[in-house]
Design a protein around this motif. Structure first.
Motif, short mmCIF file in Angstrom:
data_model
loop_
_atom_site.label_atom_id
_atom_site.label_comp_id
_atom_site.label_asym_id
_atom_site.label_seq_id
_atom_site.Cartn_x
_atom_site.Cartn_y
_atom_site.Cartn_z
N LEU A 146 0.83 -1.21 0.00
CA LEU A 146 0.00 0.00 0.00
C LEU A 146 0.86 1.26 0.00
O LEU A 146 0.57 2.24 -0.69
CB LEU A 146 -0.93 -0.01 1.22
CG LEU A 146 -2.09 -1.01 1.18
CD1 LEU A 146 -2.70 -1.15 2.57
CD2 LEU A 146 -3.15 -0.58 0.19
N LYS A 147 1.95 1.25 0.76
CA LYS A 147 2.84 2.40 0.79
C LYS A 147 3.51 2.62 -0.56
O LYS A 147 3.68 3.76 -1.01
CB LYS A 147 3.89 2.23 1.88
CG LYS A 147 3.34 2.36 3.30
CD LYS A 147 4.44 2.17 4.32
CE LYS A 147 3.90 2.34 5.74
NZ LYS A 147 4.96 2.13 6.76
N GLN A 151 3.18 5.89 -2.99
CA GLN A 151 4.33 6.66 -3.45
C GLN A 151 4.23 7.02 -4.93
O GLN A 151 4.77 8.03 -5.37
CB GLN A 151 5.63 5.86 -3.21
CG GLN A 151 6.04 5.76 -1.76
CD GLN A 151 6.67 7.04 -1.24
OE1 GLN A 151 6.92 7.95 -2.00
NE2 GLN A 151 6.88 7.10 0.06
N HIS A 152 3.52 6.17 -5.70
CA HIS A 152 3.42 6.39 -7.14
C HIS A 152 2.21 7.23 -7.53
O HIS A 152 1.94 7.39 -8.72
CB HIS A 152 3.38 5.04 -7.87
CG HIS A 152 4.68 4.31 -7.85
ND1 HIS A 152 5.06 3.51 -6.78
CD2 HIS A 152 5.70 4.27 -8.73
CE1 HIS A 152 6.25 3.00 -7.03
NE2 HIS A 152 6.67 3.44 -8.20
N GLN A 153 1.48 7.73 -6.53
CA GLN A 153 0.35 8.60 -6.84
C GLN A 153 0.86 10.02 -7.09
O GLN A 153 1.68 10.53 -6.33
CB GLN A 153 -0.66 8.61 -5.69
CG GLN A 153 -1.31 7.27 -5.44
CD GLN A 153 -2.05 6.75 -6.65
OE1 GLN A 153 -2.81 7.48 -7.29
NE2 GLN A 153 -1.81 5.49 -6.99
N PRO A 154 0.39 10.65 -8.17
CA PRO A 154 0.88 12.00 -8.49
C PRO A 154 0.62 13.01 -7.37
O PRO A 154 1.38 13.93 -7.16
CB PRO A 154 0.11 12.37 -9.76
CG PRO A 154 -0.38 11.09 -10.32
CD PRO A 154 -0.57 10.17 -9.16
N GLU A 155 -0.50 12.83 -6.65
CA GLU A 155 -0.87 13.80 -5.63
C GLU A 155 0.00 13.70 -4.38
O GLU A 155 0.00 14.57 -3.52
CB GLU A 155 -2.35 13.63 -5.23
CG GLU A 155 -3.33 13.76 -6.38
CD GLU A 155 -3.57 12.42 -7.08
OE1 GLU A 155 -2.80 11.47 -6.78
OE2 GLU A 155 -4.47 12.34 -7.92
N TYR A 156 0.69 12.57 -4.27
CA TYR A 156 1.46 12.33 -3.03
C TYR A 156 2.86 12.90 -3.18
O TYR A 156 3.60 12.56 -4.08
CB TYR A 156 1.53 10.84 -2.74
CG TYR A 156 2.22 10.52 -1.44
CD1 TYR A 156 1.56 10.70 -0.24
CD2 TYR A 156 3.52 10.05 -1.42
CE1 TYR A 156 2.17 10.41 0.97
CE2 TYR A 156 4.15 9.76 -0.23
CZ TYR A 156 3.47 9.94 0.97
OH TYR A 156 4.08 9.65 2.15
N SER A 157 3.23 13.78 -2.30
CA SER A 157 4.56 14.40 -2.36
C SER A 157 5.56 13.52 -1.65
O SER A 157 5.37 13.11 -0.51
CB SER A 157 4.53 15.78 -1.70
OG SER A 157 5.84 16.28 -1.56
N GLU A 158 6.62 13.18 -2.36
CA GLU A 158 7.66 12.35 -1.76
C GLU A 158 8.43 13.10 -0.68
O GLU A 158 9.13 12.50 0.12
CB GLU A 158 8.62 11.88 -2.85
CG GLU A 158 7.96 10.95 -3.87
CD GLU A 158 8.97 10.43 -4.88
OE1 GLU A 158 10.15 10.83 -4.77
OE2 GLU A 158 8.58 9.64 -5.74
N LYS A 159 8.31 14.43 -0.68
CA LYS A 159 9.01 15.22 0.33
C LYS A 159 8.06 15.64 1.45
O LYS A 159 8.20 16.70 2.04
CB LYS A 159 9.63 16.45 -0.31
CG LYS A 159 10.67 16.11 -1.37
CD LYS A 159 11.26 17.38 -1.97
CE LYS A 159 12.30 17.04 -3.03
NZ LYS A 159 12.87 18.26 -3.63
N LEU A 194 -5.83 8.20 -3.57
CA LEU A 194 -4.92 8.55 -2.48
C LEU A 194 -5.63 8.49 -1.14
O LEU A 194 -5.07 7.99 -0.15
CB LEU A 194 -4.36 9.95 -2.72
CG LEU A 194 -3.33 10.44 -1.68
CD1 LEU A 194 -2.15 9.50 -1.62
CD2 LEU A 194 -2.89 11.86 -2.00
N HIS A 195 -6.88 8.97 -1.09
CA HIS A 195 -7.66 8.91 0.14
C HIS A 195 -7.91 7.46 0.54
O HIS A 195 -7.79 7.08 1.72
CB HIS A 195 -8.97 9.66 -0.05
CG HIS A 195 -9.82 9.71 1.19
ND1 HIS A 195 -9.40 10.30 2.35
CD2 HIS A 195 -11.07 9.23 1.44
CE1 HIS A 195 -10.35 10.19 3.28
NE2 HIS A 195 -11.37 9.53 2.75
#
Length: 687
Positions: free
Chosen positions: A523-524, A528-536, A608-609
């Motif tokens: 799941l993590k 990580q590969h979702q565009p909305e999710y910021s890796e930082k 993402l949600h």
């Protein structure tokens, strides 16, 4: 002797039995025995939608049939039924063994080309026919039904809502007869109906067909579940009875799944599968009565009615069983009851502390309305000399919220993580910035209680329960709405007999922990590969401050200290690690990935949600299961008991350049299909 659903039921007799010092009841003794089990016959019924909507998916349907035939062994029976309108059920093959698979595949392909294309789609009639087969099958036959359809039903006879209702009803009937049911959606299928249809039977599964290789994996899983399915079940309809094999008294109807079972009813004759079993008027033998006394005493001991159990055991030749379950001090307290001159007053004090520290902790964690807090004795100051920063936790007597309570997986420790709010100040003169840090504090360390009190906000129900069991509560001096629980007068754990199925339950729990860990990692990765999710996300963006080393969530992150400057402290003791030796992580990861993708296809909320919610759910389940397992492990180790009976043990000694002599032992035990290992190290660790 009578027969009920293929089982032999013997009435052994009756006798008035003593259940406690104040309770005597007439007990009716029965023995239920299954016939000698032959090798079960596996039967798969492929129920295929033959309506006109399926004509567009004929090639996919052929591939599905091909994979089904190839995946089923030669001793596995297969039936392929094609349903359309009312009463139109075509049996392409019925209960056939697959001696020549390729010949059967070619035959089925030709029949599908000829028969698919009916305008109507009535599933309920087909399910009714399958249910008739289920009621007429042999007791040695295990059956599963795979429904292949688009889900767009159409009937001239019934409105659509009635057709749906009939389908749900037949699925429940199949479930009650232990038939496993699965639904495969083809093409642009009607998801709301098919998903609910699959879930109706409680053991079902829904799979939207996309390609043959994925269907093959899913089918192999279904066949594996069918092989391990347990058909030997009885429904006991009495309201008060005792299961001697499970040492459990039950006061409601229940379904049991034991091969054979001794049962004692206290409310009249045994009612099994709707039939009353005649009572044998003779009195049971003395050996059977002693066996009952022992089993019922064990039931009382499990629920910590020690003195009641002692009275039942005093008249048996098996009184020594008490020595197997209780420490010397508790045994002395129990034996007071057996002394001829003992009074009830002498043993009343031992009942006041029925709860141990672990009992209290478990109830606090299980109660959703209870919140734990930590009250520090001194303020917390965290310095960051590299950046000239200083974080000060603003206690001011206010307890800090406990975020998690966790049992160590390798040591005899229980610790909790606390969220400490405060301020960060730079150069001791600049403006202050609000922030918080997470810190870990020990509740139990090396098997010894560290925190003598627990501060918490209790629900009304739990507060009453604790008071009734002699737990001392006092208001928190800094907040009247909080309670402080005094743990100093409680035992760390009550010595108790380990249930006979404990090793099996722990093994299954360890396997589930591995599955949950694998699923959380997947799941993590997907998140990580979702565009909305910021890796930082953990950096200094989104409202954070690089200058004060506060991230976007408000957490103060001091600069790391070099390893050479770390303050060293020590831990001395055994480090024990449990796990599953034959855990196939790759196979489990593949299965989890398919399940996640399938659920993502069915969800209507943002991906993402959905992933954040799933990660939180899996994490909470993993923490709860881990605590349950390792709390139990610590209690048994404190009492000198062993959960596992390891069959293979390998011991060796090695010299470590830093730790010195290390003694290692690696042990294994096979429990069902699982191999549990224990890796134990005796060392002195500095960190």
């Amino acid at each position: 002797m009578e027969r009920v659903s293929g089982r032999r039921v013997y009435s052994l007799g009756k006798k008035e039995v003593q259940l406690s010092p104040n309770e005597r009841k007439m007990g009716y003794f029965y023995e239920m025995v299954s016939p000698i089990q032959k090798r079960a016959t596996l039967h798969t019924i492929l129920l295929i939608d033959g309506s006109s909507l399926m004509a567009a998916h004929l090639e996919d349907l052929k591939d599905l049939v091909t994979e089904t035939v190839k995946s089923i062994g030669k001793k596995h029976k297969l039936s392929l039924l094609l349903f359309g309108g009312e009463g139109e059920l075509i049996g392409l093959i019925e209960q056939a063994t697959l001696e020549e698979p390729q010949q059967i595949i070619d035959q089925l392909h030709r029949q599908l080309e000829e028969c698919c294309g009916d305008g109507e789609c009535v599933l309920s009639e087909a399910l009714a026919e399958v249910f008739l087969w289920a009621t007429q099958r042999s007791s040695f036959e295990k059956m599963q039904v795979i429904i292949v359809t688009t889900g767009h039903l159409y009937s001239k006879r019934y409105p659509l809502s009635i057709e749906w209702s009939r389908c749900y009803g037949w699925m429940l009937d199949l479930f009650s007869h232990h038939v496993m049911t699965y639904v495969v959606g083809m093409g642009n299928c009607y998801l709301p109906f098919l998903v609910r249809l699959a879930k109706t039977g409680q053991t079902g599964d829904f799979y939207p067909y996309c390609e043959a290789i994925r269907y093959r994996r899913r089918l192999k899983r279904w066949i594996s579940c069918l092989k391990t399915q347990e058909n030997r079940q009885w429904v006991i309809e009495n309201q008060d009875y005792f299961l001697m094999g499970q040492t459990n008294r039950v006061r409601h109807p229940k379904r049991i799944e034991q091969v054979s079972q001794l049962i004692v009813t206290f409310d009249g004759a045994l009612s099994l599968e709707g039939e009353l079993i005649k009572i044998n008027p003779s009195v049971i033998s003395e050996s059977m009565e002693e066996q009952f006394r022992l089993a019922y005493s064990y039931y009382l001991l499990k629920h910590r009615f020690i003195h009641e159990a002692s009275q039942l055991l005093r008249e048996t030749s098996l009184f020594s069983v008490v020595y197997e379950g209780y420490s010397v001090n508790e045994l002395k307290q129990s034996l007071v009851y057996l002394d001829e001159g003992a009074s009830r007053h002498q043993i009343s004090d031992s009942l006041n502390s029925r709860f141990s520290v672990f009992d209290v902790l478990k109830r606090l964690l299980d109660d959703p309305f209870t919140q734990l807090y930590y009250r520090a004795e001194r303020p917390l100051v965290v310095s960051d000399s590299r950046n000239d920063l200083c974080f000060t936790a603003s206690f001011l007597g206010k307890p800090a919220r406990v975020v998690t309570v966790k049992a160590s997986q390798t040591k005899m420790n229980v610790y909790f993580t606390v969220k400490l709010c405060g301020v960060v100040q730079k150069n001791h003169r600049d403006a202050k910035r609000e922030a918080y840090v997470y810190r870990t504090y020990d509740l139990i360390k090396n098997g010894e209680l560290v925190q003598k009190t627990l501060t918490c906000r209790l629900s009304h129900k739990l507060r009453q329960e604790l008071k009734q069991n002699g737990i001392f509560l006092k208001p928190c001096p800094f907040d009247a709405s909080l309670d402080e629980i005094d743990l100093s007068c409680l035992k760390l754990t009550h010595f108790q007999i380990i249930p006979p199925d404990a090793s099996e339950k722990i093994a299954k729990g360890l396997y589930e922990l591995e599955v949950l860990s694998t699923k959380e990692t997947l799941l993590k990765c997907l998140r990580q590969h979702q565009p909305e999710y910021s890796e930082k996300r953990a950096g200094y963006k989104g409202g954070g401050s690089r200058e004060y080393r506060v991230n976007g969530e408000g957490v103060f992150i001091p600069a790391r200290v070099e390893a050479a400057t770390l303050k060293m402290k020590g831990y001395e003791g055994d480090v024990i690690c449990w796990g599953i030796e034959n855990f196939n992580r790759y196979q489990v990861a593949q299965r989890c990935y398919e399940d996640i993708c399938q659920t993502m296809l069915l969800t209507s909320e943002p991906i993402l949600h959905f992933l954040n919610k799933e990660i939180q759910r899996v994490r909470q389940r993993r923490l709860g299961l881990s605590n349950e397992i390792y709390f139990f492990r610590m209690q048994t180790l404190l009492c000198g008991q062993s959960i596992f009976n390891f069959e293979k043990r390998n011991e060796k000694k090695r010299q470590h350049r830093r730790y010195g002599a290390i003694k290692q032992s690696f042990s294994q035990q096979k429990i069902g299909d699982l191999v549990v290992f224990e890796n134990k190290q005796e060392l002195f660790i500095t960190f």
